[in-house]
Design an enzyme around this catalytic site. Sequence first.
Site, PDB file in Angstrom:
ATOM      1  N   GLY A  18       9.290   3.750   3.881  1.00 34.48           N
ATOM      2  CA  GLY A  18       8.629   4.218   2.657  1.00 34.48           C
ATOM      3  C   GLY A  18       9.217   5.522   2.143  1.00 34.48           C
ATOM      4  O   GLY A  18      10.085   6.127   2.780  1.00 34.48           O
TER       5      GLY A  18
ATOM      6  N   MET B  16      -0.288  17.430   3.621  1.00 33.74           N
ATOM      7  CA  MET B  16       0.256  18.235   4.724  1.00 33.74           C
ATOM      8  C   MET B  16       1.043  19.440   4.230  1.00 33.74           C
ATOM      9  O   MET B  16       1.706  20.097   5.019  1.00 33.74           O
ATOM     10  CB  MET B  16       1.102  17.356   5.626  1.00 33.74           C
TER      11      MET B  16
ATOM     12  N   HIS C   9      -0.338  11.575 -10.234  1.00 33.54           N
ATOM     13  CA  HIS C   9       0.674  11.066  -9.299  1.00 33.54           C
ATOM     14  C   HIS C   9       1.529  10.010  -9.990  1.00 33.54           C
ATOM     15  O   HIS C   9       1.164   9.503 -11.062  1.00 33.54           O
ATOM     16  CB  HIS C   9       0.011  10.448  -8.059  1.00 33.54           C
ATOM     17  N   HIS C  10       2.611   9.632  -9.344  1.00 37.06           N
ATOM     18  CA  HIS C  10       3.541   8.598  -9.819  1.00 37.06           C
ATOM     19  C   HIS C  10       2.840   7.247  -9.992  1.00 37.06           C
ATOM     20  O   HIS C  10       1.773   7.006  -9.407  1.00 37.06           O
ATOM     21  CB  HIS C  10       4.709   8.469  -8.831  1.00 37.06           C
TER      22      HIS C  10
ATOM     23  N   LYS D  33       1.581   4.823  -6.908  1.00 34.93           N
ATOM     24  CA  LYS D  33       0.575   5.210  -5.908  1.00 34.93           C
ATOM     25  C   LYS D  33      -0.518   4.147  -5.826  1.00 34.93           C
ATOM     26  O   LYS D  33      -1.016   3.674  -6.846  1.00 34.93           O
ATOM     27  CB  LYS D  33      -0.018   6.592  -6.243  1.00 34.93           C
TER      28      LYS D  33
HETATM   29  P1  NAD Z   1       5.406   3.787   0.360  1.00 33.59           P
HETATM   30  O1  NAD Z   1       4.696   2.603  -0.210  1.00 33.59           O
HETATM   31  O2  NAD Z   1       6.711   4.223  -0.251  1.00 33.59           O
HETATM   32  O3  NAD Z   1       5.667   3.564   1.925  1.00 33.59           O
HETATM   33  C1  NAD Z   1       4.750   2.974   2.802  1.00 33.59           C
HETATM   34  C2  NAD Z   1       5.561   2.235   3.879  1.00 33.59           C
HETATM   35  O4  NAD Z   1       4.656   1.757   4.871  1.00 33.59           O
HETATM   36  C3  NAD Z   1       6.315   1.018   3.332  1.00 33.59           C
HETATM   37  O5  NAD Z   1       7.670   1.041   3.773  1.00 33.59           O
HETATM   38  C4  NAD Z   1       5.558  -0.172   3.947  1.00 33.59           C
HETATM   39  O6  NAD Z   1       6.394  -1.293   4.199  1.00 33.59           O
HETATM   40  C5  NAD Z   1       5.042   0.446   5.227  1.00 33.59           C
HETATM   41  N1  NAD Z   1       3.883  -0.253   5.801  1.00 33.59           N
HETATM   42  C6  NAD Z   1       2.860  -0.889   5.177  1.00 33.59           C
HETATM   43  N2  NAD Z   1       2.003  -1.407   6.060  1.00 33.59           N
HETATM   44  C7  NAD Z   1       2.492  -1.085   7.297  1.00 33.59           C
HETATM   45  C8  NAD Z   1       2.055  -1.339   8.612  1.00 33.59           C
HETATM   46  N3  NAD Z   1       0.932  -2.051   8.841  1.00 33.59           N
HETATM   47  N4  NAD Z   1       2.777  -0.856   9.649  1.00 33.59           N
HETATM   48  C9  NAD Z   1       3.916  -0.147   9.425  1.00 33.59           C
HETATM   49  N5  NAD Z   1       4.397   0.119   8.177  1.00 33.59           N
HETATM   50  C10 NAD Z   1       3.690  -0.356   7.129  1.00 33.59           C
HETATM   51  O7  NAD Z   1       4.345   4.966   0.311  1.00 33.59           O
HETATM   52  P2  NAD Z   1       4.603   6.544   0.466  1.00 33.59           P
HETATM   53  O8  NAD Z   1       4.739   7.163  -0.889  1.00 33.59           O
HETATM   54  O9  NAD Z   1       5.660   6.772   1.491  1.00 33.59           O
HETATM   55  O10 NAD Z   1       3.183   6.992   1.039  1.00 33.59           O
HETATM   56  C11 NAD Z   1       2.677   6.475   2.264  1.00 33.59           C
HETATM   57  C12 NAD Z   1       1.271   6.990   2.467  1.00 33.59           C
HETATM   58  O11 NAD Z   1       1.299   8.410   2.623  1.00 33.59           O
HETATM   59  C13 NAD Z   1       0.325   6.743   1.285  1.00 33.59           C
HETATM   60  O12 NAD Z   1      -0.963   6.484   1.791  1.00 33.59           O
HETATM   61  C14 NAD Z   1       0.385   8.044   0.518  1.00 33.59           C
HETATM   62  O13 NAD Z   1      -0.744   8.276  -0.298  1.00 33.59           O
HETATM   63  C15 NAD Z   1       0.431   9.020   1.670  1.00 33.59           C
HETATM   64  N6  NAD Z   1       0.946  10.368   1.377  1.00 33.59           N
HETATM   65  C16 NAD Z   1       0.374  11.388   2.078  1.00 33.59           C
HETATM   66  C17 NAD Z   1       0.841  12.674   1.932  1.00 33.59           C
HETATM   67  C18 NAD Z   1       0.249  13.770   2.784  1.00 33.59           C
HETATM   68  O14 NAD Z   1       0.705  14.923   2.712  1.00 33.59           O
HETATM   69  N7  NAD Z   1      -0.725  13.464   3.630  1.00 33.59           N
HETATM   70  C19 NAD Z   1       1.893  12.944   1.034  1.00 33.59           C
HETATM   71  C20 NAD Z   1       2.451  11.881   0.329  1.00 33.59           C
HETATM   72  C21 NAD Z   1       1.980  10.589   0.528  1.00 33.59           C
END
Ligand code: NAD
Length: 258
Positions: free
Chosen positions: A11, A118, A148-149, A152
């Site tokens: 991701g 984080m 957000h983009h 999301k």
């Molecule tokens: P993304 O969709 O680009 O990536 C998510 C990845 O997880 C994908 O590659 C997908 O194939 C994989 N995935 C889905 N189900 C899975 C599973 N059961 N097991 C393993 N992998 C799996 O999304 P992103 O932009 O990278 O964001 C991921 C998450 O992090 C979202 O929930 C987003 O809101 C969150 N996020 C949190 C913060 C923070 O600071 N806490 C910052 C940015 C994004």
Amino acid sequence: MTPIIVNGAAGRMGRRILALAAEQPSAFRIVAGVDRQAGTLRDLGIASDAPVLISLPVEPGAAVIDFSHHAAFPAVAKHCAANGMALASGTTGIAPTTIDGELGAAAERIACMHAGNMSVGVNVLLDVAARLAKALGSDYDIEITEAHHNQKQDAPSGTAFALADAITAATGRSRADHVYGREGQTGARRKGEIGIHALRMGDVVGDHTVWFVGGGERIQLGHLAHTRDIFARGALRAAAFLAAAKPGRYVMRDVLGL
Ligand code: NAD
């Protein structure tokens, strides 16, 4: 050196976390990435020979960094607890009761945390927004907007929830005061509400604004993320902290020493 496993490796966030970890070989050892398709981290453009697996490996002592999908969270937490692996989850869209239930159980055996944001800046903002809300008192209307983009998956953002919760706790409100969006014949704004609103557009990394509006003046506290690397760096700091910590449930304030 902290051994790490990144769940959601392919991701947007997973790739940046792994790329930054690969640049710091004296601080992090990448054990594996985990995602829905097997392969190697090189396939994802990351300078590491570690594999991408389709399920979490057993690696006691390692820290799992989870940025995947909300539905994966309970199984990830159980796997970490059962195998002595620390857990830093940044995945959003997980019900607060699920986070509390899973981490409450896991914390008896491993160091673990969940943080909807984080970055250092946002974690300081949480603190400042709560103190400002308390200082201003009940005559100021509080609204939270986030942008957000357009890819999301969840709304409002985990950060918007965290801001609302921090203000709620500091001012004696309850979650029943949170109002998500407004539509139709809503009537006048009820005193004490915290309005929360989500914009989805283009490639916005993450903007949050807390509005405090009283009769004749307003204060806006804002945080604009320019790059996902602020979250990735925070996630790596959390992983290093948790891998060395005693079992328990932690928050970003502990990690950042705020
Ligand atoms: P993304 O969709 O680009 O990536 C998510 C990845 O997880 C994908 O590659 C997908 O194939 C994989 N995935 C889905 N189900 C899975 C599973 N059961 N097991 C393993 N992998 C799996 O999304 P992103 O932009 O990278 O964001 C991921 C998450 O992090 C979202 O929930 C987003 O809101 C969150 N996020 C949190 C913060 C923070 O600071 N806490 C910052 C940015 C994004």
